[in-house]
Design a protein around this motif. Sequence first.
Motif, PDB file in Angstrom:
ATOM      1  N   LEU A  83       0.803  -1.224   0.000  1.00  0.00           N
ATOM      2  CA  LEU A  83       0.000   0.000   0.000  1.00  0.00           C
ATOM      3  C   LEU A  83       0.835   1.272   0.000  1.00  0.00           C
ATOM      4  O   LEU A  83       0.404   2.294  -0.523  1.00  0.00           O
ATOM      5  CB  LEU A  83      -0.995   0.045   1.160  1.00  0.00           C
ATOM      6  N   ILE A  84       2.033   1.245   0.586  1.00  0.00           N
ATOM      7  CA  ILE A  84       2.873   2.445   0.632  1.00  0.00           C
ATOM      8  C   ILE A  84       4.350   2.065   0.668  1.00  0.00           C
ATOM      9  O   ILE A  84       4.733   1.080   1.298  1.00  0.00           O
ATOM     10  CB  ILE A  84       2.553   3.340   1.855  1.00  0.00           C
ATOM     11  N   TYR A  85       5.143   2.864  -0.031  1.00  0.00           N
ATOM     12  CA  TYR A  85       6.592   2.855   0.126  1.00  0.00           C
ATOM     13  C   TYR A  85       7.014   4.292   0.379  1.00  0.00           C
ATOM     14  O   TYR A  85       6.482   5.225  -0.221  1.00  0.00           O
ATOM     15  CB  TYR A  85       7.312   2.334  -1.134  1.00  0.00           C
ATOM     16  N   GLN A  86       7.959   4.451   1.274  1.00  0.00           N
ATOM     17  CA  GLN A  86       8.490   5.776   1.567  1.00  0.00           C
ATOM     18  C   GLN A  86       9.967   5.803   1.200  1.00  0.00           C
ATOM     19  O   GLN A  86      10.700   4.856   1.459  1.00  0.00           O
ATOM     20  CB  GLN A  86       8.327   6.119   3.039  1.00  0.00           C
ATOM     21  N   TYR A  87      10.385   6.913   0.611  1.00  0.00           N
ATOM     22  CA  TYR A  87      11.779   7.103   0.227  1.00  0.00           C
ATOM     23  C   TYR A  87      12.275   8.382   0.881  1.00  0.00           C
ATOM     24  O   TYR A  87      11.559   9.376   0.933  1.00  0.00           O
ATOM     25  CB  TYR A  87      11.908   7.222  -1.298  1.00  0.00           C
ATOM     26  N   GLN A  88      13.497   8.346   1.374  1.00  0.00           N
ATOM     27  CA  GLN A  88      14.106   9.535   1.952  1.00  0.00           C
ATOM     28  C   GLN A  88      15.271   9.959   1.077  1.00  0.00           C
ATOM     29  O   GLN A  88      16.030   9.127   0.591  1.00  0.00           O
ATOM     30  CB  GLN A  88      14.556   9.268   3.377  1.00  0.00           C
ATOM     31  N   ASN A  89      15.382  11.251   0.899  1.00  0.00           N
ATOM     32  CA  ASN A  89      16.395  11.823   0.029  1.00  0.00           C
ATOM     33  C   ASN A  89      17.191  12.837   0.839  1.00  0.00           C
ATOM     34  O   ASN A  89      16.689  13.899   1.179  1.00  0.00           O
ATOM     35  CB  ASN A  89      15.699  12.495  -1.165  1.00  0.00           C
ATOM     36  N   GLN A  90      18.414  12.499   1.158  1.00  0.00           N
ATOM     37  CA  GLN A  90      19.240  13.374   1.987  1.00  0.00           C
ATOM     38  C   GLN A  90      19.819  14.553   1.218  1.00  0.00           C
ATOM     39  O   GLN A  90      20.169  15.566   1.811  1.00  0.00           O
ATOM     40  CB  GLN A  90      20.399  12.570   2.608  1.00  0.00           C
ATOM     41  N   HIS A  91      19.911  14.438  -0.101  1.00  0.00           N
ATOM     42  CA  HIS A  91      20.640  15.457  -0.868  1.00  0.00           C
ATOM     43  C   HIS A  91      19.773  16.271  -1.825  1.00  0.00           C
ATOM     44  O   HIS A  91      20.233  17.258  -2.367  1.00  0.00           O
ATOM     45  CB  HIS A  91      21.770  14.799  -1.666  1.00  0.00           C
ATOM     46  N   GLY A  92      18.546  15.880  -2.044  1.00  0.00           N
ATOM     47  CA  GLY A  92      17.709  16.577  -3.013  1.00  0.00           C
ATOM     48  C   GLY A  92      16.784  17.592  -2.380  1.00  0.00           C
ATOM     49  O   GLY A  92      16.718  17.740  -1.157  1.00  0.00           O
ATOM     50  N   LYS A  93      16.048  18.281  -3.227  1.00  0.00           N
ATOM     51  CA  LYS A  93      15.126  19.304  -2.735  1.00  0.00           C
ATOM     52  C   LYS A  93      13.871  18.691  -2.114  1.00  0.00           C
ATOM     53  O   LYS A  93      13.224  19.310  -1.291  1.00  0.00           O
ATOM     54  CB  LYS A  93      14.744  20.265  -3.862  1.00  0.00           C
ATOM     55  N   ILE A  94      13.531  17.483  -2.501  1.00  0.00           N
ATOM     56  CA  ILE A  94      12.399  16.756  -1.920  1.00  0.00           C
ATOM     57  C   ILE A  94      12.975  15.762  -0.918  1.00  0.00           C
ATOM     58  O   ILE A  94      13.664  14.823  -1.292  1.00  0.00           O
ATOM     59  CB  ILE A  94      11.594  16.009  -3.002  1.00  0.00           C
ATOM     60  N   LYS A  95      12.709  15.958   0.356  1.00  0.00           N
ATOM     61  CA  LYS A  95      13.316  15.120   1.403  1.00  0.00           C
ATOM     62  C   LYS A  95      12.587  13.796   1.599  1.00  0.00           C
ATOM     63  O   LYS A  95      13.198  12.786   1.897  1.00  0.00           O
ATOM     64  CB  LYS A  95      13.365  15.879   2.732  1.00  0.00           C
TER      65      LYS A  95
END
Length: 188
Positions: A83-95
Amino acid sequence: MELVVSLNRYLKDQKPMQANNQIIINNCEEMKNFAQNIASKISENSIFMLFGTLGVGKSFFARSLIQSLLDKKTEVPSPTFNLIYQYQNQHGKIKNIFHFDLYRLYQSKTENLNLYQELENIGLFSSINQGLVLIEWPEIAESLISNDSYKLYFEFNENDSRNDQINDQINENSRRIRLNHEFTKKFL
Protein backbone atom coordinates in the motif's frame (compact mmCIF):
# COMPACT_ATOMS: atom_id res chain seq x y z
CA MET A 1 -11.56 22.61 -27.36
CA GLU A 2 -8.70 20.50 -26.04
CA LEU A 3 -5.24 20.75 -27.45
CA VAL A 4 -3.37 17.49 -27.90
CA VAL A 5 0.39 17.90 -27.94
CA SER A 6 2.96 15.18 -28.40
CA LEU A 7 5.49 15.12 -25.61
CA ASN A 8 8.45 15.46 -27.97
CA ARG A 9 7.01 18.65 -29.45
CA TYR A 10 6.27 20.07 -26.00
CA LEU A 11 9.77 19.35 -24.70
CA LYS A 12 11.36 20.78 -27.85
CA ASP A 13 9.27 23.95 -28.09
CA GLN A 14 8.49 24.49 -24.37
CA LYS A 15 5.27 26.19 -25.44
CA PRO A 16 2.64 26.71 -22.76
CA MET A 17 -0.49 24.65 -23.12
CA GLN A 18 -4.05 25.50 -22.23
CA ALA A 19 -5.95 24.03 -19.28
CA ASN A 20 -7.48 20.57 -19.71
CA ASN A 21 -4.85 19.58 -22.22
CA GLN A 22 -3.58 16.20 -23.10
CA ILE A 23 -0.11 14.92 -23.73
CA ILE A 24 0.48 11.91 -25.95
CA ILE A 25 3.20 9.55 -24.70
CA ASN A 26 4.37 7.22 -27.45
CA ASN A 27 6.81 4.95 -25.59
CA CYS A 28 8.70 4.27 -22.36
CA GLU A 29 11.45 6.77 -23.14
CA GLU A 30 8.92 9.58 -23.58
CA MET A 31 7.27 8.65 -20.27
CA LYS A 32 10.67 8.83 -18.55
CA ASN A 33 11.37 12.21 -20.18
CA PHE A 34 7.98 13.51 -19.07
CA ALA A 35 8.65 12.35 -15.48
CA GLN A 36 12.14 13.93 -15.49
CA ASN A 37 10.71 17.21 -16.72
CA ILE A 38 8.13 17.20 -13.92
CA ALA A 39 10.82 16.24 -11.35
CA SER A 40 12.86 19.29 -12.32
CA LYS A 41 9.93 21.60 -11.42
CA ILE A 42 8.40 19.77 -8.47
CA SER A 43 8.20 21.26 -5.00
CA GLU A 44 7.99 19.70 -1.55
CA ASN A 45 4.51 18.89 -0.23
CA SER A 46 2.94 18.27 -3.62
CA ILE A 47 0.23 15.65 -4.09
CA PHE A 48 -0.07 13.78 -7.38
CA MET A 49 -3.19 11.69 -8.00
CA LEU A 50 -2.62 9.15 -10.76
CA PHE A 51 -5.87 7.87 -12.31
CA GLY A 52 -6.20 5.12 -14.90
CA THR A 53 -6.88 1.46 -15.55
CA LEU A 54 -4.51 -1.43 -14.94
CA GLY A 55 -1.46 -1.47 -17.19
CA VAL A 56 -1.80 2.06 -18.52
CA GLY A 57 1.48 3.36 -17.05
CA LYS A 58 0.74 4.94 -13.64
CA SER A 59 3.37 2.87 -11.81
CA PHE A 60 5.90 3.38 -14.59
CA PHE A 61 5.39 7.15 -14.37
CA ALA A 62 5.65 7.10 -10.55
CA ARG A 63 8.81 4.97 -10.70
CA SER A 64 10.37 7.29 -13.30
CA LEU A 65 9.50 10.37 -11.27
CA ILE A 66 10.91 8.91 -8.03
CA GLN A 67 14.08 7.77 -9.77
CA SER A 68 14.49 11.24 -11.28
CA LEU A 69 14.36 12.74 -7.78
CA LEU A 70 16.62 10.08 -6.24
CA ASP A 71 19.29 7.98 -7.86
CA LYS A 72 18.14 6.55 -11.19
CA LYS A 73 19.29 3.12 -10.01
CA THR A 74 17.08 3.19 -6.92
CA GLU A 75 14.73 0.22 -6.92
CA VAL A 76 11.16 1.49 -6.92
CA PRO A 77 8.71 -1.41 -6.63
CA SER A 78 4.98 -0.94 -6.97
CA PRO A 79 3.33 -0.61 -3.56
CA THR A 80 0.27 -2.60 -4.62
CA PHE A 81 0.61 -5.19 -1.85
CA ASN A 82 2.27 -2.98 0.79
CA LEU A 83 0.00 0.00 0.00
CA ILE A 84 2.87 2.44 0.63
CA TYR A 85 6.59 2.85 0.13
CA GLN A 86 8.49 5.78 1.57
CA TYR A 87 11.78 7.10 0.23
CA GLN A 88 14.11 9.53 1.95
CA ASN A 89 16.39 11.82 0.03
CA GLN A 90 19.24 13.37 1.99
CA HIS A 91 20.64 15.46 -0.87
CA GLY A 92 17.71 16.58 -3.01
CA LYS A 93 15.13 19.30 -2.74
CA ILE A 94 12.40 16.76 -1.92
CA LYS A 95 13.32 15.12 1.40
CA ASN A 96 10.47 12.59 1.68
CA ILE A 97 8.59 10.77 -1.05
CA PHE A 98 5.48 8.73 -0.27
CA HIS A 99 4.20 6.36 -2.96
CA PHE A 100 0.72 4.96 -2.27
CA ASP A 101 -1.19 2.39 -4.27
CA LEU A 102 -4.79 2.17 -3.08
CA TYR A 103 -5.82 -0.56 -5.54
CA ARG A 104 -6.48 -3.15 -2.83
CA LEU A 105 -8.59 -0.68 -0.85
CA TYR A 106 -10.33 0.35 -4.08
CA GLN A 107 -11.17 -3.29 -4.84
CA SER A 108 -12.58 -3.85 -1.34
CA LYS A 109 -14.34 -0.50 -0.97
CA THR A 110 -17.78 -2.09 -0.60
CA GLU A 111 -16.52 -4.19 2.32
CA ASN A 112 -14.68 -1.33 3.96
CA LEU A 113 -17.03 0.53 6.27
CA ASN A 114 -14.40 2.84 7.73
CA LEU A 115 -12.34 4.00 4.78
CA TYR A 116 -11.11 7.12 6.56
CA GLN A 117 -9.66 4.98 9.36
CA GLU A 118 -7.99 2.65 6.83
CA LEU A 119 -6.37 5.60 5.04
CA GLU A 120 -5.27 7.07 8.34
CA ASN A 121 -3.80 3.72 9.43
CA ILE A 122 -1.60 3.47 6.33
CA GLY A 123 -0.34 7.03 6.89
CA LEU A 124 -1.96 8.81 3.96
CA PHE A 125 -3.11 11.86 5.89
CA SER A 126 0.06 12.17 7.98
CA SER A 127 2.22 12.08 4.83
CA ILE A 128 0.48 15.11 3.35
CA ASN A 129 2.63 18.21 3.93
CA GLN A 130 5.57 15.96 4.86
CA GLY A 131 6.91 15.55 1.32
CA LEU A 132 5.90 14.51 -2.16
CA VAL A 133 2.85 12.21 -2.20
CA LEU A 134 2.07 10.04 -5.22
CA ILE A 135 -1.26 8.16 -5.11
CA GLU A 136 -2.24 5.46 -7.56
CA TRP A 137 -5.93 4.51 -7.57
CA PRO A 138 -6.87 7.69 -5.65
CA GLU A 139 -10.60 7.47 -6.47
CA ILE A 140 -11.57 6.25 -3.01
CA ALA A 141 -9.60 8.98 -1.23
CA GLU A 142 -10.13 11.85 -3.65
CA SER A 143 -12.90 13.54 -1.67
CA LEU A 144 -10.75 13.40 1.49
CA ILE A 145 -7.70 15.06 -0.04
CA SER A 146 -7.02 18.69 -0.85
CA ASN A 147 -8.25 20.12 -4.12
CA ASP A 148 -4.74 21.53 -4.60
CA SER A 149 -3.54 18.15 -5.81
CA TYR A 150 -2.23 17.56 -9.30
CA LYS A 151 -4.38 15.08 -11.21
CA LEU A 152 -3.10 13.03 -14.11
CA TYR A 153 -5.55 10.81 -15.98
CA PHE A 154 -3.67 8.04 -17.81
CA GLU A 155 -5.54 6.47 -20.73
CA PHE A 156 -4.76 4.30 -23.68
CA ASN A 157 -4.77 6.50 -26.75
CA GLU A 158 -8.10 5.72 -28.39
CA ASN A 159 -6.50 6.15 -31.80
CA ASP A 160 -4.16 3.25 -31.05
CA SER A 161 -5.84 -0.08 -31.63
CA ARG A 162 -3.00 -2.04 -29.96
CA ASN A 163 -4.09 -1.53 -26.34
CA ASP A 164 -2.21 -4.51 -24.92
CA GLN A 165 -1.23 -4.48 -21.25
CA ILE A 166 2.18 -5.47 -19.94
CA ASN A 167 2.89 -6.11 -16.26
CA ASP A 168 4.16 -2.95 -14.58
CA GLN A 169 5.82 -1.64 -17.75
CA ILE A 170 4.22 0.47 -20.39
CA ASN A 171 4.44 -1.13 -23.77
CA GLU A 172 5.24 0.64 -27.00
CA ASN A 173 1.63 1.69 -27.58
CA SER A 174 0.79 5.32 -27.09
CA ARG A 175 -0.88 6.72 -23.99
CA ARG A 176 -2.78 9.90 -23.46
CA ILE A 177 -2.45 11.78 -20.20
CA ARG A 178 -5.14 14.33 -19.43
CA LEU A 179 -3.98 17.00 -17.00
CA ASN A 180 -5.97 19.13 -14.58
CA HIS A 181 -5.68 22.91 -14.57
CA GLU A 182 -3.44 23.04 -11.49
CA PHE A 183 -0.97 20.69 -13.17
CA THR A 184 -0.78 22.70 -16.41
CA LYS A 185 -0.30 25.97 -14.49
CA LYS A 186 2.61 24.60 -12.44
CA PHE A 187 4.41 22.27 -14.81
CA LEU A 188 3.56 23.26 -18.36
